[in-house]
Design a protein around this motif. Structure first.
Motif, PDB file in Angstrom:
ATOM      1  N   GLY A  62       0.832  -1.201   0.000  1.00  0.00           N
ATOM      2  CA  GLY A  62       0.000   0.000   0.000  1.00  0.00           C
ATOM      3  C   GLY A  62       0.860   1.242   0.000  1.00  0.00           C
ATOM      4  O   GLY A  62       2.029   1.208   0.415  1.00  0.00           O
ATOM      5  N   SER A  63       0.315   2.344  -0.444  1.00  0.00           N
ATOM      6  CA  SER A  63       1.072   3.596  -0.469  1.00  0.00           C
ATOM      7  C   SER A  63       1.150   4.199   0.934  1.00  0.00           C
ATOM      8  O   SER A  63       0.259   4.007   1.762  1.00  0.00           O
ATOM      9  CB  SER A  63       0.420   4.595  -1.428  1.00  0.00           C
ATOM     10  N   GLY A  64       2.247   4.890   1.201  1.00  0.00           N
ATOM     11  CA  GLY A  64       2.429   5.517   2.496  1.00  0.00           C
ATOM     12  C   GLY A  64       2.890   4.534   3.563  1.00  0.00           C
ATOM     13  O   GLY A  64       3.219   3.379   3.278  1.00  0.00           O
ATOM     14  N   GLU A  65       2.924   5.022   4.811  1.00  0.00           N
ATOM     15  CA  GLU A  65       3.397   4.197   5.916  1.00  0.00           C
ATOM     16  C   GLU A  65       2.298   3.831   6.904  1.00  0.00           C
ATOM     17  O   GLU A  65       2.537   3.089   7.851  1.00  0.00           O
ATOM     18  CB  GLU A  65       4.523   4.924   6.662  1.00  0.00           C
ATOM     19  N   LYS A  66       1.080   4.339   6.691  1.00  0.00           N
ATOM     20  CA  LYS A  66       0.001   4.110   7.653  1.00  0.00           C
ATOM     21  C   LYS A  66      -0.796   2.849   7.382  1.00  0.00           C
ATOM     22  O   LYS A  66      -1.294   2.214   8.310  1.00  0.00           O
ATOM     23  CB  LYS A  66      -0.961   5.301   7.669  1.00  0.00           C
ATOM     24  N   SER A  67      -0.937   2.504   6.094  1.00  0.00           N
ATOM     25  CA  SER A  67      -1.912   1.462   5.783  1.00  0.00           C
ATOM     26  C   SER A  67      -1.540   0.651   4.556  1.00  0.00           C
ATOM     27  O   SER A  67      -1.199   1.212   3.510  1.00  0.00           O
ATOM     28  CB  SER A  67      -3.290   2.108   5.567  1.00  0.00           C
ATOM     29  N   PHE A  68      -1.614  -0.660   4.706  1.00  0.00           N
ATOM     30  CA  PHE A  68      -1.601  -1.581   3.566  1.00  0.00           C
ATOM     31  C   PHE A  68      -2.959  -1.459   2.873  1.00  0.00           C
ATOM     32  O   PHE A  68      -3.070  -0.895   1.792  1.00  0.00           O
ATOM     33  CB  PHE A  68      -1.349  -2.996   4.080  1.00  0.00           C
ATOM     34  N   VAL A  69      -3.979  -1.940   3.515  1.00  0.00           N
ATOM     35  CA  VAL A  69      -5.374  -1.724   3.109  1.00  0.00           C
ATOM     36  C   VAL A  69      -6.195  -1.718   4.398  1.00  0.00           C
ATOM     37  O   VAL A  69      -6.198  -2.706   5.144  1.00  0.00           O
ATOM     38  CB  VAL A  69      -5.887  -2.833   2.170  1.00  0.00           C
ATOM     39  N   ALA A  70      -6.868  -0.603   4.669  1.00  0.00           N
ATOM     40  CA  ALA A  70      -7.594  -0.457   5.932  1.00  0.00           C
ATOM     41  C   ALA A  70      -8.936  -1.169   5.927  1.00  0.00           C
ATOM     42  O   ALA A  70      -9.652  -1.143   6.932  1.00  0.00           O
ATOM     43  CB  ALA A  70      -7.787   1.025   6.253  1.00  0.00           C
ATOM     44  N   GLY A  71      -9.299  -1.803   4.816  1.00  0.00           N
ATOM     45  CA  GLY A  71     -10.558  -2.538   4.751  1.00  0.00           C
ATOM     46  C   GLY A  71     -11.271  -2.276   3.445  1.00  0.00           C
ATOM     47  O   GLY A  71     -10.732  -1.634   2.538  1.00  0.00           O
ATOM     48  N   ALA A  72     -12.481  -2.782   3.361  1.00  0.00           N
ATOM     49  CA  ALA A  72     -13.311  -2.513   2.186  1.00  0.00           C
ATOM     50  C   ALA A  72     -13.916  -1.120   2.305  1.00  0.00           C
ATOM     51  O   ALA A  72     -14.011  -0.556   3.397  1.00  0.00           O
ATOM     52  CB  ALA A  72     -14.410  -3.560   2.067  1.00  0.00           C
ATOM     53  N   ASP A  73     -14.313  -0.564   1.186  1.00  0.00           N
ATOM     54  CA  ASP A  73     -14.943   0.754   1.161  1.00  0.00           C
ATOM     55  C   ASP A  73     -16.417   0.577   1.531  1.00  0.00           C
ATOM     56  O   ASP A  73     -17.253   0.261   0.687  1.00  0.00           O
ATOM     57  CB  ASP A  73     -14.795   1.373  -0.224  1.00  0.00           C
ATOM     58  N   ILE A  74     -16.730   0.773   2.816  1.00  0.00           N
ATOM     59  CA  ILE A  74     -18.065   0.461   3.340  1.00  0.00           C
ATOM     60  C   ILE A  74     -19.148   1.281   2.652  1.00  0.00           C
ATOM     61  O   ILE A  74     -20.286   0.808   2.470  1.00  0.00           O
ATOM     62  CB  ILE A  74     -18.085   0.679   4.863  1.00  0.00           C
ATOM     63  N   LYS A  75     -18.811   2.483   2.234  1.00  0.00           N
ATOM     64  CA  LYS A  75     -19.813   3.331   1.578  1.00  0.00           C
ATOM     65  C   LYS A  75     -20.378   2.680   0.326  1.00  0.00           C
ATOM     66  O   LYS A  75     -21.518   2.930  -0.056  1.00  0.00           O
ATOM     67  CB  LYS A  75     -19.193   4.690   1.226  1.00  0.00           C
ATOM     68  N   GLU A  76     -19.583   1.828  -0.315  1.00  0.00           N
ATOM     69  CA  GLU A  76     -20.032   1.194  -1.561  1.00  0.00           C
ATOM     70  C   GLU A  76     -21.165   0.197  -1.357  1.00  0.00           C
ATOM     71  O   GLU A  76     -21.970  -0.023  -2.252  1.00  0.00           O
ATOM     72  CB  GLU A  76     -18.858   0.472  -2.241  1.00  0.00           C
ATOM     73  N   PHE A  77     -21.190  -0.449  -0.184  1.00  0.00           N
ATOM     74  CA  PHE A  77     -22.168  -1.529  -0.010  1.00  0.00           C
ATOM     75  C   PHE A  77     -23.109  -1.329   1.182  1.00  0.00           C
ATOM     76  O   PHE A  77     -23.833  -2.256   1.548  1.00  0.00           O
ATOM     77  CB  PHE A  77     -21.458  -2.883   0.119  1.00  0.00           C
ATOM     78  N   SER A  78     -23.109  -0.149   1.762  1.00  0.00           N
ATOM     79  CA  SER A  78     -23.888   0.070   2.986  1.00  0.00           C
ATOM     80  C   SER A  78     -25.384  -0.139   2.791  1.00  0.00           C
ATOM     81  O   SER A  78     -26.103  -0.485   3.732  1.00  0.00           O
ATOM     82  CB  SER A  78     -23.627   1.478   3.536  1.00  0.00           C
ATOM     83  N   GLU A  79     -25.890   0.037   1.561  1.00  0.00           N
ATOM     84  CA  GLU A  79     -27.323  -0.096   1.301  1.00  0.00           C
ATOM     85  C   GLU A  79     -27.682  -1.407   0.600  1.00  0.00           C
ATOM     86  O   GLU A  79     -28.826  -1.597   0.194  1.00  0.00           O
ATOM     87  CB  GLU A  79     -27.813   1.089   0.455  1.00  0.00           C
ATOM     88  N   PHE A  80     -26.730  -2.315   0.466  1.00  0.00           N
ATOM     89  CA  PHE A  80     -26.990  -3.571  -0.256  1.00  0.00           C
ATOM     90  C   PHE A  80     -27.955  -4.472   0.513  1.00  0.00           C
ATOM     91  O   PHE A  80     -27.982  -4.469   1.746  1.00  0.00           O
ATOM     92  CB  PHE A  80     -25.684  -4.336  -0.477  1.00  0.00           C
ATOM     93  N   GLY A  81     -28.719  -5.274  -0.226  1.00  0.00           N
ATOM     94  CA  GLY A  81     -29.497  -6.356   0.335  1.00  0.00           C
ATOM     95  C   GLY A  81     -28.751  -7.667   0.158  1.00  0.00           C
ATOM     96  O   GLY A  81     -27.596  -7.690  -0.295  1.00  0.00           O
ATOM     97  N   GLN A  82     -29.397  -8.785   0.482  1.00  0.00           N
ATOM     98  CA  GLN A  82     -28.725 -10.084   0.467  1.00  0.00           C
ATOM     99  C   GLN A  82     -28.174 -10.442  -0.903  1.00  0.00           C
ATOM    100  O   GLN A  82     -27.020 -10.856  -1.031  1.00  0.00           O
ATOM    101  CB  GLN A  82     -29.694 -11.186   0.922  1.00  0.00           C
ATOM    102  N   GLU A  83     -28.979 -10.269  -1.939  1.00  0.00           N
ATOM    103  CA  GLU A  83     -28.551 -10.696  -3.269  1.00  0.00           C
ATOM    104  C   GLU A  83     -27.329  -9.923  -3.739  1.00  0.00           C
ATOM    105  O   GLU A  83     -26.354 -10.510  -4.233  1.00  0.00           O
ATOM    106  CB  GLU A  83     -29.702 -10.531  -4.267  1.00  0.00           C
ATOM    107  N   LYS A  84     -27.351  -8.618  -3.567  1.00  0.00           N
ATOM    108  CA  LYS A  84     -26.215  -7.804  -4.016  1.00  0.00           C
ATOM    109  C   LYS A  84     -24.983  -8.056  -3.147  1.00  0.00           C
ATOM    110  O   LYS A  84     -23.854  -8.004  -3.642  1.00  0.00           O
ATOM    111  CB  LYS A  84     -26.584  -6.321  -4.009  1.00  0.00           C
ATOM    112  N   ALA A  85     -25.195  -8.328  -1.856  1.00  0.00           N
ATOM    113  CA  ALA A  85     -24.067  -8.599  -0.966  1.00  0.00           C
ATOM    114  C   ALA A  85     -23.383  -9.915  -1.345  1.00  0.00           C
ATOM    115  O   ALA A  85     -22.155 -10.004  -1.370  1.00  0.00           O
ATOM    116  CB  ALA A  85     -24.544  -8.656   0.482  1.00  0.00           C
ATOM    117  N   GLU A  86     -24.180 -10.947  -1.641  1.00  0.00           N
ATOM    118  CA  GLU A  86     -23.591 -12.218  -2.068  1.00  0.00           C
ATOM    119  C   GLU A  86     -22.841 -12.049  -3.382  1.00  0.00           C
ATOM    120  O   GLU A  86     -21.764 -12.630  -3.581  1.00  0.00           O
ATOM    121  CB  GLU A  86     -24.679 -13.281  -2.210  1.00  0.00           C
ATOM    122  N   GLU A  87     -23.394 -11.269  -4.271  1.00  0.00           N
ATOM    123  CA  GLU A  87     -22.735 -11.009  -5.554  1.00  0.00           C
ATOM    124  C   GLU A  87     -21.412 -10.279  -5.342  1.00  0.00           C
ATOM    125  O   GLU A  87     -20.402 -10.583  -5.994  1.00  0.00           O
ATOM    126  CB  GLU A  87     -23.661 -10.181  -6.447  1.00  0.00           C
TER     127      GLU A  87
END
Length: 255
Positions: free
Chosen positions: A56-81
């Protein structure tokens, strides 16, 4: 090819993929996952590339996680996909790459970031690295292979503790439990990772490719038979002939 969220640098026989979203601590979104996948395809087809480093770029983070904003409104079908596409597009691809992929974990590796590191064949970490799977704090579980790969690396009991508690562990603890191979000061991490990559790059690429596949089957019924089959197949290949000749002639092999 040009990329928006990653940097791709080629150095002799090794290549470095750097996730470059420092404003979001290199969080994984769909575009970043696709770009890493595309870069891997490019490097797989490049015969000059023997080993791949992922960081990852910089010294703070490799990858801090998934981008939660992208899937915060998903239902089951979209989440499984989302989970299925992510695993097939990137995480499984890394694990099954014919060329070794080494994670240089610089800082936070949380959620999808730790899952990304675990999909790699080898993990080196910086002293400031913090690793964890915090998904249960969101009412979720890991979706990119975390519940499957972590127990294989550290055992079921420790994996359960990490997943159920959602606690982050420091780099040295990660080394003690076998989650990472080595820990280095942040300023030495990439240098040490390159040293390992260059050592690997001088060995037989065909043998390493076969070894990756065999190791990936080590916890299945096919493991031993696959090893026997590959061991035999390699006797008919040029790398074996060069390696054995070099040994008998007391010189370094030229693969």
């Amino acid at each position: 090819m040009s990329y928006e969220n990653i940097l791709l640098k080629k150095e002799d026989k090794l290549s470095i993929i750097t996730i470059n979203r420092p404003e979001s601590l290199n969080a994984l979104n769909a575009k970043t996952i696709q770009e890493i996948s595309t870069a891997l395809d490019e490097l797989k087809a490049d015969n000059s590339c023997r080993v791949i480093i992922l960081t990852g770029s910089g010294e703070k983070s490799f990858v801090a996680g998934a981008d939660i904003k992208e899937f915060s409104e998903f239902g089951q079908e979209k989440a499984e996909e989302l989970a299925r596409n992510g695993q097939n597009t990137l995480f499984n691809k890394i694990e099954n790459m014919s060329k070794p992929v080494i994670a240089a974990v610089n800082g936070f590796a949380l959620g999808g970031g730790l899952e990304l590191a675990m999909a790699c064949h080898i993990r080196y970490a910086s002293e400031n690295a913090r690793l964890g799977l915090p998904e249960v704090t969101l009412g979720l579980i890991p979706g990119y292979g975390g519940t499957q790969r972590l127990p294989k690396l550290v055992g079921k009991g420790i994996a359960n503790e990490m997943i159920f508690s959602a606690k982050m562990i420091p780099a040295q603890k990660a080394k003690e439990i076998g989650l990472v191979n080595e820990v280095y000061p942040i300023e030495e991490l990439l240098t040490k990772t390159k040293e390992l990559a260059n050592t690997i790059a001088h060995n037989s690429p065909m043998a390493i490719s076969k070894a990756i596949n065999a190791v990936n089957l080590s916890d299945t019924e096919k493991g031993f038979e696959t090893e026997i089959k590959y061991f035999g197949e390699l006797f008919e290949m040029e790398d074996k002939k060069e390696g054995v000749s070099a040994f008998l002639e007391k010189r370094k092999p030229n693969f």
